[in-house]
Design an enzyme around this catalytic site. Structure first.
Site, mmCIF file in Angstrom:
data_model
loop_
_atom_site.group_PDB
_atom_site.id
_atom_site.type_symbol
_atom_site.label_atom_id
_atom_site.label_comp_id
_atom_site.label_asym_id
_atom_site.label_seq_id
_atom_site.Cartn_x
_atom_site.Cartn_y
_atom_site.Cartn_z
ATOM 1 N N HIS B 267 0.835 -1.205 0.000
ATOM 2 C CA HIS B 267 0.000 0.000 0.000
ATOM 3 C C HIS B 267 0.874 1.262 0.000
ATOM 4 C CE1 HIS B 267 -3.683 2.327 1.207
ATOM 5 N NE2 HIS B 267 -2.764 3.127 1.736
ATOM 6 N N GLU B 268 1.813 1.322 0.945
ATOM 7 C CA GLU B 268 2.698 2.497 1.015
ATOM 8 C C GLU B 268 3.577 2.567 -0.235
ATOM 9 O OE1 GLU B 268 1.918 4.618 3.157
ATOM 10 O OE2 GLU B 268 0.693 3.277 4.385
ATOM 11 N N HIS B 271 1.729 4.457 -2.899
ATOM 12 C CA HIS B 271 1.879 5.913 -2.703
ATOM 13 C C HIS B 271 3.249 6.377 -3.217
ATOM 14 C CE1 HIS B 271 -1.708 6.952 -0.435
ATOM 15 N NE2 HIS B 271 -1.476 6.066 0.523
ATOM 16 N N GLU B 297 -4.591 7.984 -2.946
ATOM 17 C CA GLU B 297 -5.124 6.743 -2.398
ATOM 18 C C GLU B 297 -5.458 5.751 -3.516
ATOM 19 O OE1 GLU B 297 -4.835 6.623 0.784
ATOM 20 O OE2 GLU B 297 -5.895 4.775 1.302
#
Lengths: 503, 503
Positions: B267-268, B271, B297
């Site tokens: 997830h990070e 980003h 997001e």
């Protein structure tokens, strides 16, 4: 505005500058401990922007206004000691910075940066002639700067003052001469001794993860506070202060040279203790840092040599080391280990020199720097004079410039006047220890039982807490009752090495 | 000055602000990754000093001068697209910041900070009444600010615009309604299904050092560049950008919940890819960041859900995982593993919610925020309405405020209008994937053979490179040919969960 209001406003103004300085320091720490390489160029610009801001504020009309207002004699009477010392430091920095024309300083900074790249290549090729034209220009700039600062004779004193305020050629000549007169025959006796220590076992493998644990442990033992700092790994060990609550050290783990790692860590730990113990009253002022390069080095060398290379310290820690080292040392006695980590022999590279020969490396540099600025030594003649001095002081002659005049980055970086601080720090350290023994006569017993608290407390009380509130000589005088005196170092080295080498 | 000179001077001025911002970001990264606690107070002051400097420069007369000069219609014609967008962003920030009286804003910042401490205690005690008076004041301030910004009706739109420029209640109502109409029955069907996946084996111990290796490896696999970033460990994972060449991520290793660690890292990483791929042309401008919270997001969720929770991705990586997990999964089939990491059930805490129920958590918050600012919902009524909405959307009712209205820090932090971006990002992500499949029809085959390059390249080309040069809706329109359309997300979830749960 009342005086109190001016003082408050001045302190607020200076605090902002210190905050900018902290963020520059953090950016540098980060660059050296693991910043990804693709971000480096932009990071350098960030450091440039912040540095420019610090320079602007330190030399602004507003700063000049504070200095003028607060150096007025009738106002000075009303100021606290801290405020007086702050304004004195701000003024020194102001005068230093505004006296050089901005364009000239900028050109110098660019030259300095080029010279450092050229130096890397020149060193790799062992070719002094590549660096020579750059070094000539740097020396010319330095000579100009000294004139801008208003000094007409004894130019080298002006450079010494940048690193060791108050120390002069006159004093250092005297210190170094006494020291050399004692050291040169001592080194000769060590070389001639038939009782050379064995040290091959120091190269045995020592697992890096256990070196890490041991370094953390030993830092704690000397009083380093991990709630006010951290230990990271870098190619070259260093200490870097963000504020007294955040004083970081780094080390370099070497599987086959663990003793360098351990002593290097203790050395940086000594620097760090100084900064961690500065009085919280000084936070946010320009006094919140070690008072000079030499006093700083006295603290790192105190811990590295008088503790880390002592028999007493290892008589307490040797069993731990043996366990951590996979029992590689089970057949090595404490005495053999102690002799091994203190083995001494003349060598070419200063940063690898042992504690006995180290000061002589510094004297070679000091003599050359002094002759460059106060006499008529030419840059082109540096390699030859370097080699002559090495032979005179250490009895060895470099085979090439890489292991001679090209070994250090200081000169291409423009840092003339810096080297003497290393040896002065060593002299101070021995002098501090001599004074400390009067208060803590059972110094060795404490090391032997792993109780360093009183020792660290003594340093904190007499030295660390003051930050830059006292000048080096004032600090030394008040802590030891004497001017710099090389005899304590000489006595320490003579006793220690005659015992190790049996003469 | 010519227009070119004004532009150059403006860009130079803005670059300095960006440099200050980078040093603030570094100070924050450092605080969160291991700064020693005794240095924290002074570090906070450093951040305060730098932030004040950024605020001053962003709202200075000099900035106003640039804005006035460069928004003149005849001048605008001569400007490049980048310069136009830069000045547009500078103006928006300027107007936003100067419209609130400084004293009022300062009081608000203090309140906000107090409210966050009170929230921690209120949450621990599960007592909303402790927080209520603070929240009432924060909402009042926000209502005032909206008036200062010149908005008289549909106040909530003004808040949405801070996080998702261009999105309005009208659009979001439409999106969320469609989504909810599909999701609520889908969640009901999942709950009612007789084919619940087993997932107990996910709690088996997974050595932390191997999780570390796996996280590094998977970040590399999705295209994260370790020469332009680094992975560290923190309690809560985050991504933080210093500049596109230095985009850092963190994760939290949990021995008994490795799948959260892995999906959190991916997830990070999503980003981070966005920030690493921003065009180098935008460095030093305010456009050098993701264009909105929602688009950001969309990138993290794209990687976490459409890649990290897909069968295709794990069909390539499952054998690696099995090896790293000490063969704990030797008797777990790929299909069972896939079903386990996608198990869904209604739960109370948003941050722990699965990908199916997550958007419903957001809608609860959206409805409440909208009613607070556009209707007459009172702060004191939040807990009751929260619980009703939870029951309506997810079929469960919190037993207390800790697992209800008190769970998130956003409201005590003053972040009203932020929540919708999480669900919008998810809608965008599905829409991007739909568009991508037209260009990369063998999407699943690529995941199955571990070849993600084309996928990342598509995102970089259509989204990442632009930074904030395009507004969210413009970006979405150009990349997908459509306005926000929730049907793609709904279709993805329906197909996936009806297959996993056999209905």
């Amino acid at each position: 505005m009342t005086t109190n209001e001016v003082v408050a406003s001045y302190k607020h103004y200076v605090k902002k500058i210190m905050d900018f300085n902290e963020s520059i320091a953090l950016a540098e720490w980060d660059l050296r401990t693991g910043a990804p390489k693709k971000g480096v160029k932009q990071r350098a610009e960030v450091i440039g922007t912040l540095s420019e801001e610090v320079f602007k504020r330190s030399t602004s009309d507003e700063m000049k206004g504070y200095i003028d207002a607060l150096t007025d004699p009738t106002v000075q009477e009303q100021l606290s000691l801290i405020t007086k010392k702050m304004i004195e430091k701000s003024q020194k920095e102001y005068d230093h910075n505004v006296s050089i024309p901005a364009e000239e300083y900028k050109a110098y900074v660019i030259l300095q940066s080029e010279a450092q790249s050229v130096w890397q290549e020149a060193k790799a090729k062992s070719d002094f002639s590549m660096l020579q034209p750059y070094l000539e220009k740097i020396v010319d700039y330095k000579r100009h700067f000294i004139e801008y600062w208003g000094i007409r004779h004894n130019k080298y004193d002006a450079l010494l003052d940048l690193y060791e305020p108050g120390l002069t050629v006159k004093t250092i000549d005297h210190i170094f001469e006494s020291l050399r007169n004692g050291l040169v025959p001592l080194v000769e006796a060590v070389v001639a001794s038939g009782n050379q220590p064995k040290k091959d076992f120091l190269a045995q493998p020592f697992p890096v993860d256990r070196q890490k644990e041991l370094c953390h442990h030993l830092l704690r033992e000397i009083g380093y506070d991990f709630n006010a700092g951290r230990l990271d790994e870098t190619e070259h060990p260093f200490e870097l202060t963000l504020n007294p609550g955040d004083v970081r050290v780094t080390t370099n783990y070497q599987e086959h040279d663990f003793i360098s790692t351990i002593l290097g860590t203790i050395h940086e730990g000594g620097h760090a203790l100084y900064e961690q113990h500065i009085s919280r009253e000084l936070v946010g002022t320009p006094l919140c840092e070690g008072t000079s390069m030499g006093i700083h080095e006295s603290q790192s060398l105190f811990f590295e040599n008088f503790i880390g290379r002592s028999r007493a310290f290892w008589s307490y820690h040797y069993d731990e080391l043996r366990r951590d080292a996979d029992r590689h040392f089970s057949s090595v006695s404490l005495n053999d280990f102690y002799r091994a980590i203190n083995a001494s022999h003349p060598s070419f590279i200063r940063t690898l020199a042992d504690e006995l020969t180290y000061p002589l490396h510094i004297m070679v540099r000091y003599d050359l720097e002094k002759a460059l600025f106060n006499s008529d030594l030419q840059v082109k003649d540096l390699p030859g004079v370097w080699n002559e001095k090495m032979n005179e002081y250490l009895g060895i002659t470099p085979k090439n410039d890489r292991e001679g005049v090209l070994q250090d980055i200081h000169w291409p970086g423009g840092d003339f006047g810096y080297f003497p601080s290393y040896a002065l720090g060593y002299v101070y350290a021995a002098q501090f220890k001599h004074a400390m023994i009067k208060d803590i006569p059972d110094f060795d017993d404490r090391l032997q039982s792993g109780k360093l608290h009183e020792i660290t407390h003594w340093l904190s009380t007499h030295i660390h807490q003051y930050g830059s509130l006292k000048k080096p000589l004032e600090l030394l005088q008040e802590a030891t009752g004497e001017c710099p005196n090389p005899n304590y170092l000489l006595r320490y080295l003579t006793e220690k090495y005659s015992e190790i080498y049996h003469f």
